[in-house]
Design a protein around this motif. Structure first.
Motif, PDB file in Angstrom:
ATOM      1  N   CYS A  18      53.901  85.524  44.784  1.00  0.00           N
ATOM      2  CA  CYS A  18      55.702  84.560  45.429  1.00  0.00           C
ATOM      3  C   CYS A  18      56.656  85.337  45.302  1.00  0.00           C
ATOM      4  CB  CYS A  18      56.282  84.438  43.310  1.00  0.00           C
ATOM      5  SG  CYS A  18      57.590  83.755  43.227  1.00  0.00           S
ATOM      6  N   VAL A  25      50.245  82.885  43.132  1.00  0.00           N
ATOM      7  CA  VAL A  25      50.963  81.483  43.041  1.00  0.00           C
ATOM      8  C   VAL A  25      49.310  81.116  43.665  1.00  0.00           C
ATOM      9  CG1 VAL A  25      52.503  79.925  44.098  1.00  0.00           C
ATOM     10  CG2 VAL A  25      53.135  81.799  44.306  1.00  0.00           C
ATOM     11  N   SER A  28      51.930  75.372  44.650  1.00  0.00           N
ATOM     12  CA  SER A  28      53.354  75.302  44.939  1.00  0.00           C
ATOM     13  C   SER A  28      53.353  73.720  44.562  1.00  0.00           C
ATOM     14  CB  SER A  28      54.019  76.190  45.969  1.00  0.00           C
ATOM     15  OG  SER A  28      53.297  75.599  47.349  1.00  0.00           O
ATOM     16  N   GLY A  36      61.504  73.362  46.239  1.00  0.00           N
ATOM     17  CA  GLY A  36      60.025  73.574  45.192  1.00  0.00           C
ATOM     18  C   GLY A  36      59.744  74.383  44.332  1.00  0.00           C
ATOM     19  N   PHE A  37      59.202  74.523  44.064  1.00  0.00           N
ATOM     20  CA  PHE A  37      59.094  75.429  43.085  1.00  0.00           C
ATOM     21  C   PHE A  37      57.243  75.408  42.802  1.00  0.00           C
ATOM     22  CE2 PHE A  37      57.747  71.961  39.682  1.00  0.00           C
ATOM     23  CZ  PHE A  37      56.704  72.275  38.823  1.00  0.00           C
ATOM     24  N   ALA A  38      56.637  77.310  42.598  1.00  0.00           N
ATOM     25  CA  ALA A  38      55.468  78.141  42.326  1.00  0.00           C
ATOM     26  C   ALA A  38      55.153  78.225  40.904  1.00  0.00           C
ATOM     27  CB  ALA A  38      55.874  79.393  43.085  1.00  0.00           C
ATOM     28  N   SER A  39      53.737  77.606  40.863  1.00  0.00           N
ATOM     29  CA  SER A  39      53.263  78.060  39.713  1.00  0.00           C
ATOM     30  C   SER A  39      51.468  78.865  39.910  1.00  0.00           C
ATOM     31  CB  SER A  39      52.993  76.344  39.191  1.00  0.00           C
ATOM     32  OG  SER A  39      51.989  76.368  38.234  1.00  0.00           O
ATOM     33  N   VAL A  45      60.913  78.338  44.788  1.00  0.00           N
ATOM     34  CA  VAL A  45      60.708  78.393  46.312  1.00  0.00           C
ATOM     35  C   VAL A  45      60.912  77.763  46.962  1.00  0.00           C
ATOM     36  CG1 VAL A  45      58.455  79.953  47.597  1.00  0.00           C
ATOM     37  CG2 VAL A  45      59.111  80.136  45.004  1.00  0.00           C
ATOM     38  N   LEU A  50      55.910  80.049  51.023  1.00  0.00           N
ATOM     39  CA  LEU A  50      54.274  80.801  50.839  1.00  0.00           C
ATOM     40  C   LEU A  50      53.329  80.377  51.423  1.00  0.00           C
ATOM     41  CD1 LEU A  50      54.018  79.722  47.291  1.00  0.00           C
ATOM     42  CD2 LEU A  50      54.514  81.419  47.959  1.00  0.00           C
TER      43      LEU A  50
END
Length: 53
Positions: A18, A25, A28, A36-39, A45, A50
């Motif tokens: 990340c 990560v 995403s 967006g977001f990372a998981s 992010v 990424l």
């Protein structure tokens, strides 16, 4: 969530780091054209950040 690592500390990881917290990560989620977001870390992010070279 952060482990105190710098992005790229674990070069042997099959998952990208990340760019915000350095955690691996797994996937995403894109929620908009610029969001967006990372998981699993949950960091915000932007899409495309990424991507691996």
């Amino acid at each position: 969530m952060s482990t105190g690592r710098e992005p790229g500390d674990d070069e042997d990881s099959p998952f990208p780091a990340c760019p915000r917290c350095g955690d691996p990560v797994l996937f995403s989620v894109v929620t908009g054209p610029h969001t967006g977001f990372a998981s699993p870390c949950g960091c915000s992010v932007p899409p495309g950040l990424l991507e691996r070279e």
